[in-house]
Scaffold this motif. Structure first.
Motif, PDB file in Angstrom:
ATOM      1  N   MET A 102       0.888  -1.196  -0.168  1.00  0.00           N
ATOM      2  CA  MET A 102       0.135   0.020  -0.043  1.00  0.00           C
ATOM      3  C   MET A 102       0.804   1.073  -0.062  1.00  0.00           C
ATOM      4  O   MET A 102       0.879   2.089  -0.614  1.00  0.00           O
ATOM      5  N   LYS A 103       1.723   1.243   0.981  1.00  0.00           N
ATOM      6  CA  LYS A 103       2.681   2.404   0.996  1.00  0.00           C
ATOM      7  C   LYS A 103       3.484   2.570  -0.463  1.00  0.00           C
ATOM      8  O   LYS A 103       3.706   3.723  -0.965  1.00  0.00           O
ATOM      9  N   LEU A 104       3.894   1.523  -1.067  1.00  0.00           N
ATOM     10  CA  LEU A 104       4.670   1.504  -2.306  1.00  0.00           C
ATOM     11  C   LEU A 104       3.611   2.112  -3.474  1.00  0.00           C
ATOM     12  O   LEU A 104       4.118   3.057  -4.029  1.00  0.00           O
ATOM     13  N   VAL A 105       2.276   1.654  -3.187  1.00  0.00           N
ATOM     14  CA  VAL A 105       1.500   2.181  -4.495  1.00  0.00           C
ATOM     15  C   VAL A 105       1.253   3.645  -4.182  1.00  0.00           C
ATOM     16  O   VAL A 105       1.410   4.474  -5.135  1.00  0.00           O
ATOM     17  N   LEU A 106       1.242   4.071  -2.912  1.00  0.00           N
ATOM     18  CA  LEU A 106       1.103   5.563  -2.524  1.00  0.00           C
ATOM     19  C   LEU A 106       2.195   6.230  -3.108  1.00  0.00           C
ATOM     20  O   LEU A 106       2.294   7.434  -3.505  1.00  0.00           O
ATOM     21  N   ALA A 107       3.673   5.660  -3.059  1.00  0.00           N
ATOM     22  CA  ALA A 107       4.734   6.248  -3.481  1.00  0.00           C
ATOM     23  C   ALA A 107       5.145   6.475  -4.890  1.00  0.00           C
ATOM     24  O   ALA A 107       5.276   7.323  -5.502  1.00  0.00           O
ATOM     25  N   TYR A 108       4.723   5.296  -5.605  1.00  0.00           N
ATOM     26  CA  TYR A 108       5.078   5.421  -7.025  1.00  0.00           C
ATOM     27  C   TYR A 108       3.869   6.041  -8.161  1.00  0.00           C
ATOM     28  O   TYR A 108       3.925   6.474  -9.252  1.00  0.00           O
ATOM     29  N   GLU A 109       2.565   6.093  -7.453  1.00  0.00           N
ATOM     30  CA  GLU A 109       1.479   6.602  -8.281  1.00  0.00           C
ATOM     31  C   GLU A 109       1.573   7.827  -8.753  1.00  0.00           C
ATOM     32  O   GLU A 109       1.473   8.147  -9.969  1.00  0.00           O
ATOM     33  N   ARG A 158      17.793  -4.959  -2.485  1.00  0.00           N
ATOM     34  CA  ARG A 158      16.424  -4.556  -2.160  1.00  0.00           C
ATOM     35  C   ARG A 158      16.535  -3.287  -1.218  1.00  0.00           C
ATOM     36  O   ARG A 158      17.616  -3.386  -0.415  1.00  0.00           O
ATOM     37  N   VAL A 159      15.825  -2.071  -1.635  1.00  0.00           N
ATOM     38  CA  VAL A 159      15.735  -1.047  -0.525  1.00  0.00           C
ATOM     39  C   VAL A 159      14.550  -1.388   0.425  1.00  0.00           C
ATOM     40  O   VAL A 159      13.682  -2.206   0.374  1.00  0.00           O
ATOM     41  N   ARG A 160      14.678  -0.535   1.484  1.00  0.00           N
ATOM     42  CA  ARG A 160      13.651  -0.526   2.542  1.00  0.00           C
ATOM     43  C   ARG A 160      12.426   0.354   2.202  1.00  0.00           C
ATOM     44  O   ARG A 160      12.779   1.022   1.337  1.00  0.00           O
ATOM     45  N   ILE A 161      11.369   0.086   2.779  1.00  0.00           N
ATOM     46  CA  ILE A 161      10.248   0.655   2.196  1.00  0.00           C
ATOM     47  C   ILE A 161      10.418   2.209   2.587  1.00  0.00           C
ATOM     48  O   ILE A 161      10.010   3.076   1.611  1.00  0.00           O
ATOM     49  N   ASP A 162      10.859   2.650   3.548  1.00  0.00           N
ATOM     50  CA  ASP A 162      10.930   4.015   3.792  1.00  0.00           C
ATOM     51  C   ASP A 162      11.932   4.553   2.785  1.00  0.00           C
ATOM     52  O   ASP A 162      11.735   5.837   2.369  1.00  0.00           O
ATOM     53  N   GLN A 163      13.005   4.244   2.516  1.00  0.00           N
ATOM     54  CA  GLN A 163      13.940   4.583   1.309  1.00  0.00           C
ATOM     55  C   GLN A 163      13.188   4.426   0.196  1.00  0.00           C
ATOM     56  O   GLN A 163      13.423   5.432  -0.777  1.00  0.00           O
ATOM     57  N   ALA A 164      12.358   3.570  -0.117  1.00  0.00           N
ATOM     58  CA  ALA A 164      11.674   3.616  -1.418  1.00  0.00           C
ATOM     59  C   ALA A 164      10.779   4.843  -1.617  1.00  0.00           C
ATOM     60  O   ALA A 164      10.516   5.543  -2.585  1.00  0.00           O
ATOM     61  N   LEU A 165      10.065   5.094  -0.443  1.00  0.00           N
ATOM     62  CA  LEU A 165       9.201   6.136  -0.290  1.00  0.00           C
ATOM     63  C   LEU A 165       9.798   7.390  -0.482  1.00  0.00           C
ATOM     64  O   LEU A 165       9.453   8.218  -1.317  1.00  0.00           O
ATOM     65  N   ARG A 166      10.962   7.706   0.125  1.00  0.00           N
ATOM     66  CA  ARG A 166      11.647   8.981  -0.024  1.00  0.00           C
ATOM     67  C   ARG A 166      12.280   9.164  -1.515  1.00  0.00           C
ATOM     68  O   ARG A 166      12.457  10.132  -2.112  1.00  0.00           O
ATOM     69  N   PHE A 191      11.028   7.838  -4.363  1.00  0.00           N
ATOM     70  CA  PHE A 191       9.816   8.319  -4.837  1.00  0.00           C
ATOM     71  C   PHE A 191       9.291   9.578  -4.876  1.00  0.00           C
ATOM     72  O   PHE A 191       8.949  10.345  -5.966  1.00  0.00           O
ATOM     73  N   TRP A 192       9.347  10.053  -3.610  1.00  0.00           N
ATOM     74  CA  TRP A 192       8.692  11.118  -3.411  1.00  0.00           C
ATOM     75  C   TRP A 192       9.768  12.313  -3.643  1.00  0.00           C
ATOM     76  O   TRP A 192       9.116  13.594  -3.926  1.00  0.00           O
ATOM     77  N   GLY A 193      10.899  12.150  -3.590  1.00  0.00           N
ATOM     78  CA  GLY A 193      11.893  12.984  -3.834  1.00  0.00           C
ATOM     79  C   GLY A 193      12.130  13.129  -5.168  1.00  0.00           C
ATOM     80  O   GLY A 193      11.542  13.822  -5.838  1.00  0.00           O
ATOM     81  N   PRO A 194      13.553  12.564  -5.512  1.00  0.00           N
ATOM     82  CA  PRO A 194      13.958  12.743  -6.605  1.00  0.00           C
ATOM     83  C   PRO A 194      13.307  12.037  -7.830  1.00  0.00           C
ATOM     84  O   PRO A 194      13.268  13.050  -8.971  1.00  0.00           O
ATOM     85  N   VAL A 195      12.546  11.246  -7.930  1.00  0.00           N
ATOM     86  CA  VAL A 195      11.471  10.776  -8.907  1.00  0.00           C
ATOM     87  C   VAL A 195      10.566  11.615  -9.104  1.00  0.00           C
ATOM     88  O   VAL A 195      10.283  12.001 -10.373  1.00  0.00           O
ATOM     89  N   THR A 196       9.642  12.236  -8.222  1.00  0.00           N
ATOM     90  CA  THR A 196       8.700  13.253  -8.348  1.00  0.00           C
ATOM     91  C   THR A 196       9.368  14.441  -8.965  1.00  0.00           C
ATOM     92  O   THR A 196       8.648  15.159  -9.751  1.00  0.00           O
TER      93      THR A 196
END
Ligand code: SF4
Lengths: 141, 307
Positions: free
Chosen positions: B134-141, B278-286, B288-293
């Motif tokens: 769920m967190k990952l969906v929020l991150a990459y969507e 593999r990265v951690r979920i908080d790293q993935a969130l950061r 996607f919401w940071g550099p990728v966005t």
């Protein structure tokens, strides 16, 4: 042979269950997945969850603590499933035969399809054992 | 009638066949990268057939209907999405206004079905995996939608996949422009997370939560999930081909180009998956919401400026 079993023999996903081994057999099982032996070319995968497994690889001497858990795991494998005993411990309790903690060998607890002797068996022996399993099940039906 | 034909033949059969082939390519390339031989060509199909023949266990304490229906929901949304994409890819005039939005939300439903199925199984590891998903969906969507907006802007702000393909055939593929390249990179990263492949396989993390949401699935419902994932491995790169690489054309030399575009995307995804931890979920969130966005916002701004 039924389609079901034919497909099962072409893609047996193994689950690795240790019932108190010295860890040596487990290392040999993992060796089979390394580039040198690569059992994925026969379609075998190491399943993480017991519910995805088709073949149960049991190692270790079945001590009193783990037998309970092992039975519970065995009940959770979706049928049809096969059981392979790996290593002297699982076959006959090996050097723990006189131990107070290992009352009976594995095949008196759950039905075993193939025995792979060795302490620990080589990866080649494990692969040969699985081939025998496939031949045995294939010829039986 | 014609829609039913597209749904069954293109949406299901062809996509399933190509998806199974793509997953074989993925496994084979992975094996070759690791100096292994790898599975035979029909292996993914055999896996599915085998799982179909196995017993389907329903754990005690699971909510039965949700548990059994969520893989069906996921698979049918993939079938629908790929049928839509085939229509657009083969006959760009046949889309409808707003199919861009429909495609994007149909491609989100598989993740949601995995989340629902994981929670329905009542297994603590599955719940953990579902909450990560769920967190990952929020991150990459968010970056994914922004990146998918770039071809829309370049096609003149029309939310029609058909018009996007036609505009690219006239003015060159989206990825030939600066904004298009940036958007494509962002989209590939998001697809990696959508497919839950390394480095974003956090919800499935075999070594820590043993397949996460799928831990209690067995037999035919697991087969549906696997088929869904294999089909996604075809559908998502296909979506990217339509958005950024000028779609597909099945005439003459263009067949070769279409296949090549698709295979290059799959190869990139596979190579990313094989060369990263593999990265951690908080790293993935950061991430996607940071550099990728930020990258995707830059791409959108550049596209608006016409670059
Ligand atoms: S058979 Fe030998 S190697 Fe295997 S667990 Fe027993 S003692 Fe260890």
């Amino acid at each position: 042979m039924s389609m079901k079993l034919k497909a099962l023999l072409k893609s047996p996903w193994v689950f690795h269950l240790s019932t108190g081994s010295c860890n040596n057999c487990d290392i040999e099982v993992l060796d089979c997945l390394t580039p040198r032996f690569d059992i994925e070319r026969f379609g075998m995968l190491l399943a993480g969850s017991i519910k995805h497994a088709d073949v149960l690889l049991v190692t270790g001497s079945c001590n009193r603590m783990s037998v309970e858990r092992m039975k519970r795991m065995y009940e959770q494998v979706p049928r049809p499933c096969l059981v392979v005993a790996i290593g002297e411990c699982a076959l006959s309790r090996g050097m723990f035969i006189h131990s107070y903690n290992c009352p009976v060998p594995l095949d008196q607890i759950i039905p075993v399809d193939v025995y792979i002797p060795g302490c620990p068996p080589k990866p080649e022996a494990i692969i040969a054992g699985v081939v025998k399993l496939i031949e045995k099940v294939g010829s039986k039906t | 009638m014609i829609y039913l034909f597209y749904l069954l033949v293109y949406g299901f059969l062809l996509t399933a066949a190509l998806g199974l082939f793509a997953s074989w390519v993925d496994r084979k390339v992975t094996a070759r990268v690791q100096y292994r031989i790898g599975p035979p060509l029909l292996q993914p199909l055999i896996d599915i057939v085998k799982l179909m023949g196995k017993e389907t266990l329903i754990p005690r304490g699971a909510s039965r209907n949700t548990f059994l229906l969520s893989p069906v929901a996921g698979l049918s949304s993939v079938i629908l999405a790929s049928a839509l994409l085939w229509v657009v890819g083969l006959r760009p005039g046949d889309g409808f206004l707003g199919d861009w939005i429909v495609a994007i939300y149909l491609l989100t439903i598989p993740s949601i079905s995995i989340i629902v199925g994981g929670f329905a199984s009542g297994n603590p590891l599955a719940s953990l995996g579902s909450s990560r998903e769920m967190k990952l969906v929020l991150a990459y969507e968010l970056p994914f939608v922004l990146a998918a907006l770039v071809p829309v802007i370049r096609a003149g702000l029309i939310l029609r996949l058909g018009d996007i393909v036609v505009a690219q055939q006239i003015a060159g593929a989206t990825a030939t422009s600066l904004s298009g390249i940036i958007a494509l990179i962002v989209a590939i990263l998001c697809v990696q997370a959508k497919l839950a492949l390394v480095p974003f396989d956090i919800p499935e993390a075999e070594t820590e939560i043993i397949h996460g949401p799928l831990v209690d699935y067995s037999g035919s419902s697991l087969a549906l999930y696997r088929l869904m994932k294999n089909m996604l491995l075809f559908t998502l790169p296909f979506f990217l081909v339509i958005l950024y690489l000028g779609g597909i054309r099945l005439t003459g030399i263009h067949i070769l180009w279409s296949v090549l575009k698709y295979l290059v995307l799959v190869a990139i995804i596979t190579v990313i998956r094989n060369t990263n931890p593999r990265v951690r979920i908080d790293q993935a969130l950061r991430f996607f919401w940071g550099p990728v966005t930020i990258l995707s916002v830059i791409a959108v701004v550049l596209a608006v400026l016409g670059l």
